[in-house]
Design an enzyme around this catalytic site. Sequence first.
Site, PDB file in Angstrom:
ATOM      1  N   GLU A 239       0.813  -1.218   0.000  1.00 68.93           N
ATOM      2  CA  GLU A 239       0.000   0.000   0.000  1.00 68.93           C
ATOM      3  C   GLU A 239       0.846   1.267   0.000  1.00 68.93           C
ATOM      4  O   GLU A 239       0.487   2.266  -0.634  1.00 68.93           O
ATOM      5  CB  GLU A 239      -0.934   0.029   1.222  1.00 68.93           C
ATOM      6  CG  GLU A 239      -2.024  -1.031   1.214  1.00 68.93           C
ATOM      7  CD  GLU A 239      -1.557  -2.375   1.754  1.00 68.93           C
ATOM      8  OE1 GLU A 239      -0.376  -2.490   2.170  1.00 68.93           O
ATOM      9  OE2 GLU A 239      -2.375  -3.318   1.768  1.00 68.93           O
TER      10      GLU A 239
ATOM     11  N   HIS B 189      -9.721  -4.304  11.297  1.00 65.88           N
ATOM     12  CA  HIS B 189     -10.210  -3.956   9.970  1.00 65.88           C
ATOM     13  C   HIS B 189     -11.358  -2.942  10.010  1.00 65.88           C
ATOM     14  O   HIS B 189     -11.967  -2.673   8.980  1.00 65.88           O
ATOM     15  CB  HIS B 189     -10.681  -5.231   9.242  1.00 65.88           C
ATOM     16  CG  HIS B 189      -9.557  -6.106   8.766  1.00 65.88           C
ATOM     17  ND1 HIS B 189      -8.507  -6.468   9.580  1.00 65.88           N
ATOM     18  CD2 HIS B 189      -9.312  -6.664   7.561  1.00 65.88           C
ATOM     19  CE1 HIS B 189      -7.669  -7.231   8.888  1.00 65.88           C
ATOM     20  NE2 HIS B 189      -8.133  -7.362   7.660  1.00 65.88           N
TER      21      HIS B 189
END
Length: 667
Positions: free
Chosen positions: A410, A472
């Site tokens: 990322e 998450h």
Amino acid sequence: MPDQLTIIDNPMANAIRFLSIDAIVRAQEGHQGVPLGMAEIATALFGEHLRYNPKDPLWPDRYLFLLSNGHGSMLLYSLLYLTGYEKVSLEDIKRFRTLDSVCAGHPEYEPEAGIEITTGPLGQGIANAMGMAVAEAYQRARFGAQLVNHYTYAFVGDGCLQEGIGQEMISLAGHLSLGHLILLWDDNRITDDGATELSISEDVAARFRVANWHVVEVDGHDIAAVSAAIAEAKEDQRPSMIACRTIIGRGIPRVQGQRGGHSARLFDEDAQAAREALSWPHAPFQIPDETLERWRAAGQRSNAEYNAWTERLDKLSVQGRAEWGRIQSGALPHNWKAVLQEYKRRVINEGDVKAGIFASAEINDLFADIMPERLVGCADLEAPTSHKRALKAFTAQDNSGSYIHCGVREHLMGAMANGMAAHGGVIPLAVTYLAFSDYERPAMRMAALMGLPSKFVFSHDSIGVGRNGPTHQPVEIIASLRAMPNMYVFRPADAVEAAECWEAAMELKQSPVSMIFARQELPLVRLEMIDENLSSKGGYILEAALAKREVTLIATGSEVAIAIEARTYLEAAGIRTAVISLPCWELFDQQTLGYRQEVLGEGTLRVGIEAAIRFGWDQYLGIDGIFVGMSGFGLSGPADELYERFGITAKKVVEQVKQRLSDRSFQ
Ligand SMILES: Cc1ncc(C[n+]2csc(CCOP(=O)(O)OP(=O)(O)O)c2C)c(N)n1
């Protein structure tokens, strides 16, 4: 690796050195290590290889040059002045590090001045360079090498290669075999803290070799050797890393080769000692005519290629030129808005619920044919985000695909997007889960700082993620992105708003956007087709009160549906309630005071509803506003149970509103 370094005093290289020394002494601060250590490397590159035109800095097929070790900014400014970029004058160099000077502490994105990207946070620059190389390869595949055939060069220090993002870049650039990417490493074995051996012991060049890079090791003070290495690198089909063994701060006897070479304060005596050591008798900021002429000639070395390129462009068909001109200017295809209108109409007619992120995916599919300039990167979350479906992969063998499998990288993906946006002619999207936006944050901040229109797309935006649990489930991240200047944060409530937010986002040409979508299914909250883009105002009255408004429920994304349900109960109880959808605060804040007051319902009891923390909401809620959301991290469990557990339900909203109204009536 040569241990004995050649010391040949080259006046062109020394011109870089003394401009840098004089500017740093004058500013009383700066980083001399890079300009003094890389002067010969820069001379080889700008004097013999780089294709550029200081009279047309934005020439689309210029070779790109990035100073990833941005602290050495005086190297770049010296080069730009010497080669003849009008926006960097000798006066500007004298004003190094002063307010409003183009010669800022670290290079600040200004392509018209020859500054291709802002650098400073180490590692970002080389990842940007890789994004540029991908954009170039993609455009070359699309338009042909007669129009697009340029290299991206980046200077890089130990710092950039120690950063984790550096390794992500090495790995993916090698995998994709980006032959037009060439790094020149300032292998001076010193960082700010001193010798590199304090903190690193692996063979850095070997890391490149095992990742499918072409690696050459040279004496970085030998212009001919560096030049030959660059020529070799250009021929290789793989990305290249030229490891240039150098002496940091070379030329200043007191600091060269030492820790102080990096950025120790320089004094007049140091400048004098350097003049003696390098036989440079000229006054501060004075470049002898002959040397300046040689540099100016270097600045014109690509004139013939420039003219030939312009002729080739002129020979394109009318249609070909129009398309080239369109994508270069960043103009969108004429029918793109109609596609979104049609999508709005279709989803309203169908009336289906769909996962928030899949609405974005459908829009992405619709753009596939009409907007080939879009390049989508995703960090190994293709299935749950679905932004590949209509796209072909960009691979080492086939650069015509517009979907880049970024792997689980990322940090790199975000910075690549910025490199692509700065390259121009492409519209980059970077897709991942919102919880992992923190891994992209340094790049997102740089995009906001530079005003680059990178599109950061996120799914899984709240406790609605469910059983994957609190790792998450973003709670503070939306607020943190809203805190970033020049970042536009969109959180659409349904597929209609998704289309509207996409439209508003595409129109922002000097700002990055965060497009935040729910993982879970979102019922339609917009049931009537209207052509106007309500979301482009940032917030609007979604459901008005049946009579004089007493309560205003303000929500974003998946919580808008909760607000609508709560309003139904409240209205049934005779409490006049409006629902406001607020998908983009930054756009809402730009509306007139009158509009904002009307939407927010001055004097009414206001309730903010968002499955995230309260931070930032009070500006809309007033002193006695209510917030229904999160106050800490989430939990692992089914999404609907989590909404119950954390009290983000219509029932709780109604309870709190009734309680507050009754408290008020006793006051
Ligand atoms: C992400 C990040 N961390 C820390 C710094 C602060 N910093 C600036 S230069 C530097 C040392 C870099 O060493 P190197 O790349 O070898 O540069 P050189 O010493 O050769 O000038 C550090 C730690 C930074 N700019 N960016």
